[in-house]
Design a protein around this motif. Structure first.
Motif, PDB file in Angstrom:
ATOM      1  N   GLU A  60      -8.051   1.466  13.111  1.00  0.00           N
ATOM      2  CA  GLU A  60      -6.655   1.904  13.202  1.00  0.00           C
ATOM      3  C   GLU A  60      -6.082   2.147  11.817  1.00  0.00           C
ATOM      4  N   ASP A  61      -5.032   2.976  11.763  1.00  0.00           N
ATOM      5  CA  ASP A  61      -4.266   3.124  10.528  1.00  0.00           C
ATOM      6  C   ASP A  61      -3.636   1.777  10.207  1.00  0.00           C
ATOM      7  N   ALA A  62      -3.583   1.435   8.920  1.00  0.00           N
ATOM      8  CA  ALA A  62      -3.031   0.142   8.533  1.00  0.00           C
ATOM      9  C   ALA A  62      -2.225   0.245   7.253  1.00  0.00           C
ATOM     10  N   LYS A  63      -1.255  -0.637   7.133  1.00  0.00           N
ATOM     11  CA  LYS A  63      -0.484  -0.828   5.907  1.00  0.00           C
ATOM     12  C   LYS A  63      -0.853  -2.204   5.371  1.00  0.00           C
ATOM     13  N   CYS A  64      -0.719  -2.373   4.062  1.00  0.00           N
ATOM     14  CA  CYS A  64      -1.130  -3.635   3.447  1.00  0.00           C
ATOM     15  C   CYS A  64      -0.025  -4.155   2.538  1.00  0.00           C
ATOM     16  N   GLU A  80      -8.340  -3.092  -1.996  1.00  0.00           N
ATOM     17  CA  GLU A  80      -8.756  -1.778  -2.488  1.00  0.00           C
ATOM     18  C   GLU A  80     -10.117  -1.401  -1.936  1.00  0.00           C
ATOM     19  N   ASP A  81     -10.975  -2.381  -1.677  1.00  0.00           N
ATOM     20  CA  ASP A  81     -12.259  -2.103  -1.046  1.00  0.00           C
ATOM     21  C   ASP A  81     -12.091  -1.584   0.380  1.00  0.00           C
ATOM     22  N   MET A  82     -10.962  -1.884   1.011  1.00  0.00           N
ATOM     23  CA  MET A  82     -10.675  -1.359   2.346  1.00  0.00           C
ATOM     24  C   MET A  82     -10.063   0.035   2.274  1.00  0.00           C
ATOM     25  N   SER A 129       0.831  -1.200   0.000  1.00  0.00           N
ATOM     26  CA  SER A 129       0.000   0.000   0.000  1.00  0.00           C
ATOM     27  C   SER A 129       0.865   1.249   0.000  1.00  0.00           C
ATOM     28  N   MET A 130       0.443   2.205  -0.823  1.00  0.00           N
ATOM     29  CA  MET A 130       1.116   3.498  -0.870  1.00  0.00           C
ATOM     30  C   MET A 130       0.523   4.448   0.159  1.00  0.00           C
ATOM     31  N   ASN A 131      -0.649   4.118   0.675  1.00  0.00           N
ATOM     32  CA  ASN A 131      -1.317   4.955   1.662  1.00  0.00           C
ATOM     33  C   ASN A 131      -1.523   4.166   2.952  1.00  0.00           C
TER      34      ASN A 131
END
Length: 190
Positions: free
Chosen positions: A38-42, A94-96, A24-26
């Protein structure tokens, strides 16, 4: 289809043959099984084992240094099915709210691969790059600056044609609506 896999506590990526990595870029807010947001990375990993592949999705929550793993129900699958599995994985994350990019792992040297792995908090327990405690200490100004940088990167990626602009209905959702939507998706995945 991807299902939560509580048996996985570590993907042991250093011991595996990584075929592809998407990340994930965001850092969007994602609902957790405990019903918090919470903030998350994927990360999406494709591992090669002989003539077959396996796919996994990893979510990392930096504030609490927690990880959630999802396994593809088709693991292991033939290489011919990779495009279909990737499309399903992309749709799922992407749905998340994640915006994905690919790391061209196969073109990297061993040192470059190791540096990238070491720079990712998900693999180090927050000990590389920036400690988890520093992330927890961020105030509103740092959070706003991080969001501004994320927005700038996203706008640049849309302009360059790297990613598609989000559908207007998703952009118009408020924070509460996005949180409820993310929670509904997470609960539906169990």
């Amino acid at each position: 289809m991807f299902q939560p896999d509580p048996a996985i506590t570590n993907l042991n990526i250093r011991e595996r043959n990584i075929a592809r990595v998407l990340f994930s870029m965001n850092i969007p807010q994602v609902a957790t099984p405990e019903l918090s947001v919470e903030d998350a990375k994927c990360y999406i990993f494709f591992f090669r084992d002989g003539n077959s592949l396996s796919a996994f999705i990893a979510l990392y929550f930096p504030r609490t240094d927690r990880r959630l793993y999802y396994s593809c129900t088709s693991n292991p699958f033939p290489e011919e099915a990779m495009a279909e599995v990737e499309e399903e994985a992309r749709r799922f994350v992407e749905d998340m709210g994640f915006l994905l990019d690919e790391l061209y792992f196969s073109g990297m040297s061993l040192d470059e691969k190791n540096r990238w792995i070491e720079s990712q908090e998900i693999f180090s327990g927050g000990e590389s790059g920036r400690p988890v405690q520093a992330a927890r200490a961020q105030g509103p100004a740092q959070t706003a600056a991080k969001q501004s940088r994320t927005d700038d990167v996203s706008a640049h990626a849309v302009k360059a044609g790297v990613i598609k602009k989000a559908a207007p209905s998703r952009q118009s959702l408020g924070v509460v609506a996005r949180d409820k939507e993310g929670l509904a998706r997470l609960l539906a995945s169990f």
